[in-house]
Design an enzyme around this catalytic site. Sequence first.
Site, PDB file in Angstrom:
ATOM      1  CE1 TYR A  26      48.821  20.701  -7.586  1.00 30.17           C
ATOM      2  CE2 TYR A  26      48.464  22.429  -5.834  1.00 30.17           C
ATOM      3  CZ  TYR A  26      48.294  21.803  -7.190  1.00 30.17           C
ATOM      4  OH  TYR A  26      46.849  22.527  -7.357  1.00 30.17           O
ATOM      5  CE  LYS A  45      48.642  23.386 -10.875  1.00 29.01           C
ATOM      6  NZ  LYS A  45      48.320  22.890 -11.561  1.00 29.01           N
TER       7      LYS A  45
END
Length: 257
Positions: free
Chosen positions: A160, A164
């Site tokens: 994740y 990002k």
Amino acid sequence: MTGRGVLDGKVALVTGAARGVGAGIARAFAKEGARVAVLDLDAAGAEAMAAELEEHAPAIGLGCDIRDSAQVDASVARVVERFGTVDILVNNAMASAQSRFEDATDADIDLALDTGPKATYYFMRACFPHLKGTLEEGGGRIINLRSASDPGGLAGYGAYVAAKAGVGGLTRVAAREWGRHGITVNNLAPFVLTEGAKAHFDERPDELKGVLRHLSVPRAGDAESDVGRAAVFLAGPDASYVTGCTLTVDGGGTFFS
């Protein structure tokens, strides 16, 4: 239907807008007069949200798997067919699985990267011809959803965080390249207790207390009144000279430098 606001007449495309942060941004846009295209993997949810937004401004709900560039291109084409253009793009949708770094599977990594930087790239590329303007007259707005977990290196979320961070990189490059076309490209990094976050913290109440203690303003953000209003600012006329930036909407939990 009011249609009187700082985004009156603009066309906004918001991904992952059937619920959560995306829905909050879509509501805030519609209340400022924008015509909103709600895109989501959940087609029925997207249509339901669009029906809600119709109280304020015209809207359309479309199902789209953002991992598929052909679906992305087709969805953008449908929005342009319906509303004539795209003035504002919000890349909000993303999926990921929580796992320790060494335990992440290929599927975990693919999910985060495919729905994060790759999907963001697909939409930016597809919308560019419609966002493109001139330096003098101005062009469109792109708002990408980043995360405070990136600079902090949040344990348990390697894929994740990587995704990002990739989104942040795309934002910076596009801001450099597309400013000459009047396009501004910025990030939002919010802290909101979405359904997924609530489920996570319901099992870890002490962890939530720790998070809130870390914030300068010790409460969770609201998807519409906090994050949505920040998105309205970035999408509106007052932010025409703001680009390549990350605006944190997390109660002072993270200070990007």
